[in-house]
Design a protein around this motif. Structure first.
Motif, PDB file in Angstrom:
ATOM      1  N   HIS A 115    -120.168 -31.405 -88.815  1.00 28.06           N
ATOM      2  CA  HIS A 115    -119.219 -31.528 -89.913  1.00 28.06           C
ATOM      3  C   HIS A 115    -118.289 -32.715 -89.744  1.00 28.06           C
ATOM      4  O   HIS A 115    -117.411 -32.934 -90.583  1.00 28.06           O
ATOM      5  N   CYS A 116    -118.463 -33.492 -88.670  1.00 30.53           N
ATOM      6  CA  CYS A 116    -117.704 -34.735 -88.510  1.00 30.53           C
ATOM      7  C   CYS A 116    -118.559 -35.953 -88.840  1.00 30.53           C
ATOM      8  O   CYS A 116    -118.085 -37.087 -88.741  1.00 30.53           O
ATOM      9  N   LYS A 117    -119.812 -35.729 -89.202  1.00 31.96           N
ATOM     10  CA  LYS A 117    -120.708 -36.814 -89.578  1.00 31.96           C
ATOM     11  C   LYS A 117    -120.873 -36.832 -91.091  1.00 31.96           C
ATOM     12  O   LYS A 117    -120.793 -35.797 -91.738  1.00 31.96           O
ATOM     13  N   PRO A 118    -121.124 -38.011 -91.672  1.00 32.22           N
ATOM     14  CA  PRO A 118    -121.391 -38.064 -93.120  1.00 32.22           C
ATOM     15  C   PRO A 118    -122.776 -37.496 -93.414  1.00 32.22           C
ATOM     16  O   PRO A 118    -123.642 -37.426 -92.556  1.00 32.22           O
ATOM     17  N   SER A 119    -122.942 -37.064 -94.626  1.00 33.97           N
ATOM     18  CA  SER A 119    -124.252 -36.545 -95.025  1.00 33.97           C
ATOM     19  C   SER A 119    -125.272 -37.662 -95.069  1.00 33.97           C
ATOM     20  O   SER A 119    -124.959 -38.839 -95.221  1.00 33.97           O
ATOM     21  N   LYS A 120    -126.540 -37.309 -94.914  1.00 36.11           N
ATOM     22  CA  LYS A 120    -127.601 -38.314 -94.883  1.00 36.11           C
ATOM     23  C   LYS A 120    -127.751 -39.032 -96.216  1.00 36.11           C
ATOM     24  O   LYS A 120    -128.283 -40.140 -96.282  1.00 36.11           O
ATOM     25  N   THR A 127    -125.161 -43.289 -98.598  1.00 40.21           N
ATOM     26  CA  THR A 127    -125.679 -44.615 -98.244  1.00 40.21           C
ATOM     27  C   THR A 127    -124.847 -45.742 -98.821  1.00 40.21           C
ATOM     28  O   THR A 127    -125.137 -46.898 -98.590  1.00 40.21           O
ATOM     29  N   SER A 128    -123.839 -45.406 -99.597  1.00 40.59           N
ATOM     30  CA  SER A 128    -122.978 -46.446-100.169  1.00 40.59           C
ATOM     31  C   SER A 128    -121.535 -45.998-100.062  1.00 40.59           C
ATOM     32  O   SER A 128    -121.244 -44.831 -99.840  1.00 40.59           O
ATOM     33  N   LEU A 129    -120.630 -46.901-100.241  1.00 37.06           N
ATOM     34  CA  LEU A 129    -119.208 -46.605-100.086  1.00 37.06           C
ATOM     35  C   LEU A 129    -118.737 -45.586-101.103  1.00 37.06           C
ATOM     36  O   LEU A 129    -117.824 -44.822-100.855  1.00 37.06           O
ATOM     37  N   GLN A 130    -119.393 -45.578-102.289  1.00 35.29           N
ATOM     38  CA  GLN A 130    -118.949 -44.675-103.332  1.00 35.29           C
ATOM     39  C   GLN A 130    -119.246 -43.215-102.980  1.00 35.29           C
ATOM     40  O   GLN A 130    -118.607 -42.309-103.502  1.00 35.29           O
ATOM     41  N   THR A 131    -120.194 -42.959-102.104  1.00 37.22           N
ATOM     42  CA  THR A 131    -120.563 -41.577-101.775  1.00 37.22           C
ATOM     43  C   THR A 131    -119.882 -41.072-100.519  1.00 37.22           C
ATOM     44  O   THR A 131    -120.142 -39.966-100.082  1.00 37.22           O
ATOM     45  N   ILE A 132    -119.004 -41.852 -99.924  1.00 39.89           N
ATOM     46  CA  ILE A 132    -118.317 -41.432 -98.696  1.00 39.89           C
ATOM     47  C   ILE A 132    -116.907 -40.962 -99.045  1.00 39.89           C
ATOM     48  O   ILE A 132    -116.176 -41.641 -99.755  1.00 39.89           O
ATOM     49  N   GLY A 143    -112.645 -40.963 -92.355  1.00 38.76           N
ATOM     50  CA  GLY A 143    -111.791 -41.993 -91.797  1.00 38.76           C
ATOM     51  C   GLY A 143    -112.233 -43.385 -92.201  1.00 38.76           C
ATOM     52  O   GLY A 143    -113.261 -43.584 -92.856  1.00 38.76           O
ATOM     53  N   ASN A 144    -111.431 -44.377 -91.812  1.00 40.65           N
ATOM     54  CA  ASN A 144    -111.703 -45.769 -92.139  1.00 40.65           C
ATOM     55  C   ASN A 144    -111.982 -46.575 -90.879  1.00 40.65           C
ATOM     56  O   ASN A 144    -111.676 -46.147 -89.770  1.00 40.65           O
ATOM     57  N   SER A 145    -112.522 -47.738 -91.057  1.00 38.12           N
ATOM     58  CA  SER A 145    -112.827 -48.607 -89.929  1.00 38.12           C
ATOM     59  C   SER A 145    -111.556 -48.973 -89.185  1.00 38.12           C
ATOM     60  O   SER A 145    -110.496 -49.185 -89.787  1.00 38.12           O
ATOM     61  N   PHE A 146    -111.658 -49.037 -87.836  1.00 40.45           N
ATOM     62  CA  PHE A 146    -110.554 -49.415 -86.965  1.00 40.45           C
ATOM     63  C   PHE A 146    -109.308 -48.559 -87.219  1.00 40.45           C
ATOM     64  O   PHE A 146    -108.199 -49.041 -87.198  1.00 40.45           O
ATOM     65  N   SER A 147    -109.518 -47.299 -87.487  1.00 39.74           N
ATOM     66  CA  SER A 147    -108.427 -46.367 -87.728  1.00 39.74           C
ATOM     67  C   SER A 147    -108.564 -45.184 -86.791  1.00 39.74           C
ATOM     68  O   SER A 147    -109.662 -44.730 -86.499  1.00 39.74           O
ATOM     69  N   PRO A 165    -125.429 -53.796 -93.638  1.00 39.37           N
ATOM     70  CA  PRO A 165    -125.370 -53.486 -95.078  1.00 39.37           C
ATOM     71  C   PRO A 165    -125.159 -51.995 -95.336  1.00 39.37           C
ATOM     72  O   PRO A 165    -124.735 -51.613 -96.420  1.00 39.37           O
ATOM     73  N   CYS A 166    -125.410 -51.154 -94.346  1.00 43.42           N
ATOM     74  CA  CYS A 166    -125.181 -49.702 -94.483  1.00 43.42           C
ATOM     75  C   CYS A 166    -123.701 -49.416 -94.262  1.00 43.42           C
ATOM     76  O   CYS A 166    -123.154 -49.707 -93.198  1.00 43.42           O
ATOM     77  N   VAL A 167    -123.054 -48.845 -95.259  1.00 42.40           N
ATOM     78  CA  VAL A 167    -121.624 -48.618 -95.164  1.00 42.40           C
ATOM     79  C   VAL A 167    -121.282 -47.629 -94.045  1.00 42.40           C
ATOM     80  O   VAL A 167    -120.203 -47.697 -93.457  1.00 42.40           O
ATOM     81  N   LEU A 168    -122.183 -46.702 -93.742  1.00 45.96           N
ATOM     82  CA  LEU A 168    -121.917 -45.748 -92.673  1.00 45.96           C
ATOM     83  C   LEU A 168    -121.781 -46.445 -91.340  1.00 45.96           C
ATOM     84  O   LEU A 168    -120.856 -46.189 -90.568  1.00 45.96           O
ATOM     85  N   GLU A 169    -122.717 -47.352 -91.038  1.00 54.01           N
ATOM     86  CA  GLU A 169    -122.634 -48.076 -89.778  1.00 54.01           C
ATOM     87  C   GLU A 169    -121.443 -49.014 -89.746  1.00 54.01           C
ATOM     88  O   GLU A 169    -120.774 -49.167 -88.726  1.00 54.01           O
ATOM     89  N   ARG A 170    -121.165 -49.646 -90.886  1.00 54.25           N
ATOM     90  CA  ARG A 170    -120.091 -50.639 -90.919  1.00 54.25           C
ATOM     91  C   ARG A 170    -118.700 -49.995 -90.853  1.00 54.25           C
ATOM     92  O   ARG A 170    -117.788 -50.544 -90.238  1.00 54.25           O
ATOM     93  N   GLU A 171    -118.520 -48.840 -91.456  1.00 56.25           N
ATOM     94  CA  GLU A 171    -117.200 -48.215 -91.538  1.00 56.25           C
ATOM     95  C   GLU A 171    -116.901 -47.255 -90.382  1.00 56.25           C
ATOM     96  O   GLU A 171    -115.753 -47.104 -89.992  1.00 56.25           O
ATOM     97  N   LEU A 172    -117.933 -46.598 -89.851  1.00 57.92           N
ATOM     98  CA  LEU A 172    -117.679 -45.502 -88.926  1.00 57.92           C
ATOM     99  C   LEU A 172    -118.085 -45.770 -87.494  1.00 57.92           C
ATOM    100  O   LEU A 172    -117.366 -45.416 -86.559  1.00 57.92           O
TER     101      LEU A 172
END
Length: 803
Positions: A585-590, A593-598, A604-608, A729-736
């Motif tokens: 429950h601390c991971k995003p759902s599979k 795949t885009s910022l709009q679905t997170i 949380g946000n990057s570097f936060s 390009p994957c928002v999950l990898e880039r943000e989290l």
């Protein structure tokens, strides 16, 4: 007698005295039986007479007759009790002085005739005392006083060898104030009583009671007080309550005596090491009762005590100061002043936690009367103080109250007060909540005894009070949430048979389990944070119980005896199941795949720091460092996160020595050398990472990169993927994933540390020395200086990461 005249009734008085003396001889020479002895002349003169009423009185007189014993007569009359013959004679002024003297002088003669095996004469002294007590008037009080003093002295000389004589002496002392109630010249009697008290310490209490009832002058009061103060330092413990009560009731006002009394009271052995026996506790309980009553109505004594304690320097306080202040606080009008002194003394170091424990521990029986009247209120006031020293004193006082007072109602009051502190302090006075939680933790951490008077079992009857604190979770700090969950699980896991509680509806931990899962499923980060703390607290508490069981049985923690109690039907450990639930429950759902679905609130946000997964990793690291996780759980965490770290953050190099391979930006060319040694060319096996280094990537987010930070001359063939994650390009990898890198690496280092049961830090050191795929250093300063770029946020974050 001349001409039939008896001057001053001398003949009558002599005949009366002879009659009284001869009556004793007649009784001694009689049949020597109780039945015949009851009819002797002296006894009949002392017993009440009855007069016969031939007719029934009117109804208006029935109430008056009901107050006097009546006996039916064979002639249908009524016998009404009247005065004795001696009482009638004592009303005659010419007979009273001589008759009183004769009766008192008879007492030593009667006691001298006491025999061990018979009861002859034993009731005559009591009859004499009942006849001379509460007379309407005394004609010659001086002579009577001297006679009484001589009688007491003679009786005291033989009381040590004859218990019956000792009883007559005690009756005489108790009768003395009733006979001399209006006489102002009782100096001889006062001196006699003081002498009796010195010669026979067991007469202290009756002598004090008699002196307390005598009409004394100011000078005599001062003499008595000096003598009592001197006795206070030497009297045995059983006499302290009576002496204390006497000093409080008779201390004169306005002559400086109050200060001397308080100085002596502060020297009393209240709360000392000798107060462990039952007798000592009972004595101190009586002293507390006397002191509490005295301070309630003697404002001069109270103000003198408070001033003396306030002016005492640090290090000169004694346990008696704590007791005396508690007695003062039992009166509501003194309570505010006592609280103020406790706070000031706590802040300047006069009253410390150690001193409080030394004063109160082991004295629960003696302090029972102060529990509800002052001690609980003092603890409540101190715990609410903003000053850390006073608050810590309140923590200690609550701990002592729970330890010393073992009755369920008393402990319920302590637990209820602490729960009230938690509910009232959340969101407003966090220090008050922290202090209350420290008290609970201290109680739980105590060594468990057979009767479960301390330790986990002591709080188990009050689980409904503890679970009610879950209503305040939303307003608690992470520290408080962690303390609360560990408290609930520690108290509720183990039942009376020692079987670990399961997460089922009937378990006392089921409510906490439901709340943990509820908060983990929330989208808001602050809610999810509470669930994470609860899940890790569950793992710590359950592991701690297993470790305690292992230490008690000296068995293996993963032995067959322990495994069945913690392994569920599907073979999965509940601890692992709870952590896996939190991870899931601390991971995003599979599908995200885009910022709009997170949901940024949840993940949380990057570097936060407000990243749920990063927070979970930090919590697990603290749990491992605490040393309270079972070895199998630590191994499982190590295997799980090591594989996940390698999958997410580690890339492989392919070492190329071929001359045909094109040299790319960021790779080490074999033509480059350092110190004359050839450096191999390092090429990432991942095509996307290689494209970033070659500047041939189609990713618009990826700036030029290079291999940096590695140690030259090493044989490492792996690298950390920093730039590939930040430019993914994957928002999950880039943000989290960048946010989770440091917490996960820290957790791996903690798991590998040998001090925490790990295999060593060699692999962690290797990762610290390996290469990083990072942004080209030449572009960092340029990116920071240029404004209005297409992705200013990403560029600035890269610059911050570089710094």
């Amino acid at each position: 007698m001349a001409n039939g005249v008896d001057p001053n009734n001398a003949k009558i008085l002599d005949s009366l005295e002879e009659t009284l003396s001869s009556s004793l001889d007649d009784e001694r020479d009689g049949d020597n039986t109780n039945n015949h002895a009851g009819n002797t002349l002296l006894r009949r003169m002392l017993l009440p007479m009855y007069r016969l009423r031939g007719e029934m009185p009117p109804m208006s007189q029935m109430s008056q007759m009901s107050q006097s014993p009546t006996k039916p007569n064979n002639n249908n009359g009524i016998k009404v009790e009247s005065y004795s013959l001696v009482q009638v004679l004592l009303r005659i002024d010419t007979l009273q002085p001589r008759l009183l003297t004769n009766l008192i002088q008879l007492l030593p003669q009667i006691t001298s005739r006491f025999e061990p095996d018979t009861t002859i004469h034993e009731d005559i002294p009591r009859l004499i005392f009942s006849n001379i007590r509460w007379l309407d008037h005394i004609l010659d009080a001086g002579t009577l006083t001297n006679s009484f003093s001589e009688c007491l002295t003679v009786l005291a000389s033989s009381s040590a060898s004859c218990p019956k004589t000792k009883g007559v002496l005690l009756d005489a002392i108790s009768t003395l104030p009733d006979v001399l109630s209006d006489y102002q010249g009782g100096h001889a009697v006062l001196a006699t009583l003081q002498m009796l008290r010195v010669e026979d310490p067991t007469l202290l209490v009756p002598c004090l009671d008699a002196i307390d009832s005598l009409p004394l002058s100011e000078r005599e009061v001062e003499i008595v007080m000096r003598d009592a103060l001197e006795a206070l330092a030497n009297v045995e413990a059983w006499g302290l309550p009576a002496l204390t009560n006497f000093l409080i009731n008779n201390c004169p006002r306005g002559n400086g005596m109050a200060k001397e009394v308080m100085e002596e009271f502060r020297k009393l052995p209240l709360g000392s090491a000798e107060s462990g026996e039952r007798g000592a506790n009972d004595t101190e309980a009586l002293m507390i009762e006397a002191l509490s009553r005295g301070f309630a109505h003697r404002s001069d004594l109270t103000s003198t005590l408070l001033k003396a304690i306030k002016e005492t320097d640090q290090g000169y306080h004694k346990p008696a100061d704590i007791w005396l202040l508690a007695c003062c606080a039992s009166a509501s009008h003194n309570r505010s002043q006592v609280k103020s002194i406790f706070r000031s003394k706590a802040n300047d170091g006069g009253f410390t936690s150690q001193m409080l424990r030394e004063s109160l521990c082991g004295n629960g029986v003696a302090l029972t009367s102060l529990f509800g009247t002052s001690l609980c209120d003092l603890a409540d006031s101190l715990l609410r103080c903003s000053d850390s020293e006073a608050c810590e004193l309140g923590v200690t006082l609550y701990e002592v109250l729970f330890e010393e007072f073992k009755e369920p109602m008393q402990r319920q009051e302590v637990v209820g007060s602490l729960v009230t502190h938690v509910g009232a302090g959340v969101g407003f006075r966090q220090s008050e909540v922290d202090a209350a939680m420290r008290v609970f933790s201290s109680i739980v951490s105590k060594k468990k005894d057979v009767n479960q008077e301390m330790g986990r079992g002591a709080l188990r009857p009050f689980m409904p009070f503890l679970t009610s604190m879950l209503e305040n979770l939303d307003h608690m700090t992470p520290y408080q949430v962690r303390k609360l969950f560990i408290l609930l699980f520690t108290v509720g896991f183990e039942d009376e048979q020692g079987i670990l509680g399961q997460m089922v509806g009937g378990s006392p931990c089921s409510e906490a389990d439901i709340i943990i899962r509820k908060y983990l499923c929330q989208n808001e980060y602050t809610k999810k944070q509470i669930g994470i703390i609860g899940a890790v607290s569950y793992a710590v508490s359950m592991s701690s119980l297993l470790l305690d069981r292992h230490n008690d049985s000296n068995g293996m923690i993963d032995s067959a005896a322990c495994v069945p109690s913690i392994v569920a039907a599907n073979g999965t450990c509940p601890i692992k199941g709870m952590i896996e639930f939190a991870l899931a429950h601390c991971k995003p759902s599979k599908s995200a795949t885009s910022l709009q679905t997170i949901d940024v609130r949840s993940l949380g946000n990057s570097f936060s720091d407000s990243c749920a997964m990063a927070f979970l990793l930090h919590e697990l690291g603290h749990a491992v460092r605490s040393g309270k996780l079972i070895p199998s759980l630590r191994e499982w965490l190590d295997d799980h996160f090591q594989g996940e770290f390698e999958q997410r953050y580690i890339g492989d190099f392919d070492v190329e020595n071929s001359q045909d391979t094109k040299v790319v930006k960021g790779c080490y060319d074999k033509s480059r050398s350092r110190g004359g040694s050839q450096q191999p060319r390092l090429l990432p096996t991942n095509a996307n990472d290689l494209a970033i280094l070659n500047r041939t990537s189609n990713n618009s987010l990826a700036p030029p990169g290079e291999v940096r930070y590695g140690l030259y001359g090493t044989d490492y063939i792996v690298y950390i993927k920093i730039l590939p994650l930040l430019s993914s390009p994957c928002v999950l990898e880039r943000e989290l994933l960048p946010v989770q890198l440091c917490p996960m690496f820290s957790l791996m280092a903690i798991l590998s540390d040998a001090r925490n049961g790990g295999k060593g830090l060699s692999e962690i050191d290797a990762l610290l020395e390996c290469f990083h795929v990072f942004i080209d250093v030449g572009l960092i300063n340029l990116a920071v200086a240029i404004a209005g770029l297409q992705h200013p946020r990403t560029t600035l974050q890269l610059a911050g990461y570089e710094n």
